[in-house]
Design a protein around this motif. Structure first.
Motif, short mmCIF file in Angstrom:
data_model
loop_
_atom_site.label_atom_id
_atom_site.label_comp_id
_atom_site.label_asym_id
_atom_site.label_seq_id
_atom_site.Cartn_x
_atom_site.Cartn_y
_atom_site.Cartn_z
N ALA A 149 -15.13 12.61 9.98
CA ALA A 149 -13.53 12.84 9.96
C ALA A 149 -13.05 11.81 8.88
O ALA A 149 -11.79 12.53 8.34
CB ALA A 149 -13.29 12.00 11.52
N LEU A 150 -13.44 10.84 8.50
CA LEU A 150 -12.94 10.06 7.53
C LEU A 150 -13.18 10.54 6.12
O LEU A 150 -12.43 10.35 5.27
CB LEU A 150 -13.47 8.66 7.57
N ASP A 151 -14.28 11.43 6.04
CA ASP A 151 -14.59 12.08 4.82
C ASP A 151 -13.40 13.24 4.64
O ASP A 151 -12.84 13.20 3.56
CB ASP A 151 -15.77 12.69 4.99
N ARG A 152 -13.14 13.71 5.66
CA ARG A 152 -11.99 14.91 5.66
C ARG A 152 -10.76 14.27 5.19
O ARG A 152 -9.99 14.94 4.65
CB ARG A 152 -12.12 15.65 6.83
N PHE A 153 -10.45 13.11 5.97
CA PHE A 153 -9.34 12.51 5.78
C PHE A 153 -8.93 12.07 4.19
O PHE A 153 -7.91 12.30 3.69
CB PHE A 153 -9.21 11.16 6.61
N VAL A 154 -10.12 11.38 3.62
CA VAL A 154 -10.04 11.00 2.26
C VAL A 154 -9.87 12.43 1.48
O VAL A 154 -8.86 12.28 0.47
CB VAL A 154 -11.19 10.30 1.74
N ALA A 155 -10.47 13.28 1.60
CA ALA A 155 -10.50 14.64 0.98
C ALA A 155 -9.00 15.32 0.82
O ALA A 155 -8.92 15.84 -0.01
CB ALA A 155 -11.62 15.67 1.37
N TYR B 257 -7.14 12.79 12.07
CA TYR B 257 -6.80 14.19 12.23
C TYR B 257 -5.46 14.29 12.43
O TYR B 257 -4.70 15.19 11.82
CB TYR B 257 -7.60 14.78 13.38
N ALA B 258 -4.78 13.30 12.85
CA ALA B 258 -3.23 13.24 12.82
C ALA B 258 -2.54 12.97 11.47
O ALA B 258 -1.61 13.71 11.20
CB ALA B 258 -2.71 12.08 13.90
N PHE B 259 -3.10 12.06 10.45
CA PHE B 259 -2.77 12.16 9.24
C PHE B 259 -3.22 13.46 8.35
O PHE B 259 -2.41 13.83 7.74
CB PHE B 259 -3.48 11.02 8.51
N ILE B 260 -4.23 14.04 8.90
CA ILE B 260 -4.78 15.30 8.09
C ILE B 260 -3.72 16.19 8.39
O ILE B 260 -3.33 17.13 7.56
CB ILE B 260 -6.19 15.76 8.59
N LEU B 261 -3.25 16.43 9.77
CA LEU B 261 -2.29 17.48 10.09
C LEU B 261 -1.07 17.16 9.32
O LEU B 261 -0.48 18.31 8.86
CB LEU B 261 -2.10 17.61 11.65
#
Length: 341
Positions: free
Chosen positions: A143-149, A242-246
């Motif tokens: 999840a952190l990987d997707r957040f940074v990406a 995922y809140a930040f990702i959205l």
């Protein structure tokens, strides 16, 4: 079967062991049995052979799927990226989760191999809970990987180096070990007064502790509070990520860019759902679903160690185009691959 009858699981402790509370600790610890007996699925003994067919099929499919993921990531240098290295760690954790329990379960169903030594039972318990905890950490790292990406794409290459992935794997191992290892000592200190029938298909912490003829409050508190708090913390951090990702996705200028970015998270969201929803459902029904028959509890627990390892490779193969292309390249176009190399 006659010798198993006196070992049935009783809610109240038999008066035959009333003397145990006055015995010194040295004598109590000597009451630890050399072996435990796994009952399988109580009430469904006649169906064990039939139940073993889908269980064995799912296990073999999980071995094939996770082995394929590991092979493709290992052989394709273009997949030596943080996202896929974390996926390979997830595949290893899935293989550990299922292999720890399913072979012994199948031996019980096929050959009535009910006995398991005390040491082997503790070992199975340790690796069962260890792999569960490690997988939770790996999902958080993904999840952190997707957040940074998605939120910081320009910093992705600088932040998520191979060393960072190695550190994430080390954290998963160390934290899981530190959380689960004390359970071994909590169980070894308990006297069992000859009770050794575990009404399950594999050994788990509270299943063993409930056989003890002593106070198990420490086991209950530690076994519920510490692992649950660790996994709940992982889930909370995943939700924040995922809140930040959205929020970042909604700020993207084009619809196509939002769709592409969200598709990279879709597989991970599916895997998170497959891991956490059955786990919490199993825990809640085990703690509060006293009206649910015991065989339903055990079936759910067995399916939990099979479904995530079975479906995770399928989800990533279907949702991740890079893996689809590499699988086709490795297995269906080996000649062109060798020419390119």
């Amino acid at each position: 079967m006659e010798e198993l009858e006196p070992l049935k699981y009783h809610p109240a402790v038999s008066s035959a062991f009333a003397f145990r509370w006055d015995m010194p600790p040295s004598n109590l610890t000597s009451l630890t049995p050399a072996t435990f007996i796994l009952a399988g699925i109580p009430g469904m003994e006649r169906l064990h052979i039939w139940i073993s067919v889908p269980f064995c099929s799912m296990y073999l499919a999980a071995l094939l799927g996770n082995g394929l993921v590991l092979f493709v990531i290992r052989t394709e240098r273009s997949l030596h990226q943080p996202m896929y290295l974390l996926l390979s760690m997830l595949a290893v954790a899935d293989l550990m989760l299922s292999t720890t329990t399913v072979p012994k379960m199948l031996a019980l169903f096929w050959f009535s191999a009910r006995e398991i030594s005390f040491g082997a039972c503790l070992t199975q318990m340790f690796f069962l809970h260890f792999s569960f905890s490690a997988e939770s950490v790996i999902l958080l790292a993904m999840a952190l990987d997707r957040f940074v990406a998605i939120c910081y794409p320009l910093r992705y290459a600088a932040v998520l180096l191979p060393s960072a992935v190695a550190k994430a794997g080390l954290v998963a191992l160390l934290r899981s070990f530190c959380i689960i290892f004390p359970c071994i000592f909590l169980l070894r200190r308990l006297p069992f007064c000859g009770r050794r029938l575990i009404p399950h298909t594999y050994c788990e912490h509270m299943g063993i502790a409930r056989l003890a003829c002593a106070d198990i409050s420490a086991n209950v508190l530690y076994g519920l509070a510490v692992p649950f708090a660790a996994v709940a913390l992982d889930l909370a951090l995943i939700a924040v990520s995922y809140a930040f990702i959205l929020l970042a996705l909604f700020r993207l200028p084009s619809r196509a860019a939002r769709h592409k970015a969200f598709s990279t998270c879709g597989a991970h969201l599916c895997v998170i759902s497959l891991f956490y929803i059955p786990a919490f459902f199993t825990v809640l029904t085990h703690r509060f679903g006293q009206e649910i028959p015991r065989h339903v509890h055990i079936l759910l627990a067995n399916l939990y160690v099979l479904f995530p390892p079975l479906l995770n490779p399928v989800v990533y193969a279907v949702r991740t185009q890079q893996i689809q292309q590499k699988v086709v390249k490795v297995f269906f176009c080996p000649r062109s691959r060798s020419l390119q190399e």
